[in-house]
Enzyme design. Sequence first.
Site, mmCIF file in Angstrom:
data_model
loop_
_atom_site.group_PDB
_atom_site.id
_atom_site.type_symbol
_atom_site.label_atom_id
_atom_site.label_comp_id
_atom_site.label_asym_id
_atom_site.label_seq_id
_atom_site.Cartn_x
_atom_site.Cartn_y
_atom_site.Cartn_z
ATOM 1 N N ARG A 34 0.843 -1.265 -0.103
ATOM 2 C CA ARG A 34 -0.127 -0.030 0.270
ATOM 3 C C ARG A 34 0.959 1.401 0.097
ATOM 4 O O ARG A 34 0.504 2.137 -0.895
ATOM 5 C CB ARG A 34 -0.967 0.016 1.132
ATOM 6 N N ASN A 52 -6.488 -2.506 2.203
ATOM 7 C CA ASN A 52 -6.334 -4.136 2.141
ATOM 8 C C ASN A 52 -7.772 -4.735 2.241
ATOM 9 O O ASN A 52 -8.674 -3.791 3.094
ATOM 10 C CB ASN A 52 -5.626 -4.621 3.258
#
Length: 798
Positions: A34, A52
């Site tokens: 990320r 996520n």
Amino acid sequence: MSTQAQPSGHRPTVTQPVGEEIRVRGLVQGVGFRPTVWRLAHACGVVGDVRNDSDGVLIHAWGDAWTIERFIRSLSAECPPLARIDAIERHELTETADVSDFRIVASVAGHVQTAVTPDAVICAACAAEIADPANRRYRYPFTNCTHCGPRLSIVEAIPYDRANTTMAAFAMCDACRAEYDDPGDRRFHAQPVACPVCGPRVWLESRDGERADADDPCRAASLLLRHGSIVAIKGLGGFQLACDACDETAVARLRRLKRRERKPFALMARDLQAVRRYGTAGETECALLHSAGGPIVILRADGAERVAASVAPGVGTLGFMLPSTPLHRLLMESIDTALVMTSGNTSEEPPCIDNADARARLGRIADVFLMHDRDIARRVDDSVTRVVLGETRMLRRARGYAPAPLLLPDGFAATPAVLAMGGELKNTFCLTRNAQAIVSHHIGDLEDALTYADYRRSVMQYLRLFEHEPHAIAVDFHPEYLSRKIGCNLAQAWQIPVVEVQHHHAHLAACMAENGVALDAPPMLGVALDGLGLGDDGTLWGGEFMLADYRGFTRLGLFKPVAMPGGTRAIDEPWRNAYAHLHAAFDWAGFTRQYAGLDIERFLSSRPRAVLDTMIAQRVNSPLASSAGRLFDAVAATLGVCRERVLYEGQAAVELEALVDMGALRDERDACAYQFEITSTVPHGLRCIEPWPMWEALLDDLRSGTPVPVIAARFHKGLAIAIVRMVEGLADLLAEPVDARSVALSGGVFQNRVLFEQVAGRLGVAGFRVLTHRQVPANDGGLALGQAVVAGAQRRLA
């Protein structure tokens, strides 16, 4: 939608604004994916968000078409070191962006489809920090970031967030929290992030439980090791027992106390230079030693220096690894020799993972304990690898590799979810769904009660961790395998079908699956060589030539079945196999008339031959077995190798391989190799490798004083030639639509490097496409994968 990179060219002067939902699947959680997306989005000028969820990583991105294409190309090009992208799926967003920047947003729970990342070796950046006196993590044994550190060994649930790990007990200090919350920091959402202020602590304690007054426990433990102590170390996935590998007294004492009489010990060295003092490491071995997986790598023991003789008796190799954690790195800092670094257990029990259990079970072995207070969620052994024919071969798949999913070949996306229970020895189990296979970490031999309990616990942990709901359970044919019994009980409780998979079919199916053979591919040839497995005719198999696909198999050939007098005792006492093979090749009177005076003849004459003859004749506790493993045992015993008993599985074959004269293997003409006859069996008409000509030539060489290493070379080469002749003969009998020019090699016997290289090389020269194992072991550690794909293929038809 394809994400293949397009020619970049120049940015168009006019572009249409677009929005896309981008799904990234693979190993993309807990690896810094990320923040990488965040950084690339800012660099490209993309707005939106990334999160996520239970399917992996989900990105919402807005920008002009050229910018979005550049952004998506960069995701693959700049993937973090521990990440693995399996798929990128793109869908158009019709709504317009309601944000003016790019953000990382909270994880979303749901039905788990993503993967748990394996534990990873300490990265270079963290290693530099613990060596820097000016850094706040100087000499801190739990330093990590998104590019390294514990994963499988601490995770208890998905999503992989701190609250779902054993780090939940340690509240982050302000400094660690600032790193954790900063998308530009390499510790952004590194779930085990910690420092000396807020994280786990390490200490040294005596076997009596008293903590030592040591300012630096790792330095103190190093000093004790250099002075001959045995230290129990709480590692990443379990306790380890360490001592100075060059101190024969210490190594012999560890063997005695651990009750591990002869099986080689694993070793750890500070760096590659230290490793090369004891063995040869080529380019591929060096890359393995330095890889994020950090496995044990089997090397030739031909360095200028020697470790203690008790480290690896009877073999010509050493298993080395480099320090995998900050704790190990600090421990090894002042040690310039090798350390034994073996599992923290006795005999074949599983290693300890709990402090109290370690004190109870290892207190009589270790002089001192290097302890810490971060819990281990599950036991994870060190992985073991060997480079053969230029490629990495997995001998034990665990730390650093499990449970990274394996992508299944074409056709398996439509198969049902399966739980495969694996075998009895070197057990792993396997979960499959959505064209992925999650093979568990190495469990071990289920004959041990503690390992059996750990197996049952681990199966349920994986089912919960991956929220896996099997539609079928795959088991081995053998009715007494404990893995089968548990599988059948679970299937009954859940009211789902059981799929029985023949042992050697599972071996070959695993090899086909990891080599990308499609589910609907035509049947191909396979050679499965191991110790024992139950055949579909109720007899014991172990030297099998098959025509197989995932749905089924046809047995085409075999090694000559020979009795195993004493049943399982013949596995532990190789002389029994020698007697049975010589009994099958000659009657005793003929053998003694021709070879009286040989050492093996004198030895066998002292055994209870009348009892053995009756057992063999009447099939009393003396089953026939077409076992390649038992043939190796018989040859080894005849040559005086492990004659009376073996102390670990495969010992006789391992030590026989170590004896091979490589010059004779390389330079002698094929005509010097021992011949095997290929016959047809009655009544089934199967082709059969008959070893009696080999026995006659081997015994003649023994009688004439030929050196045992030369005999060992001639046996290995002769057997390889016979296997290739058998494959060529079978291929000539087959026609379309069968794939007669591809052959899969599997089974634990193919972990014999000499035999494997001879067979694979000769098959390649003969024009065959040779499929071999790399990602999962050829031994029973790969069975579960094979069981799973066979069950999936068969249930797809149901």
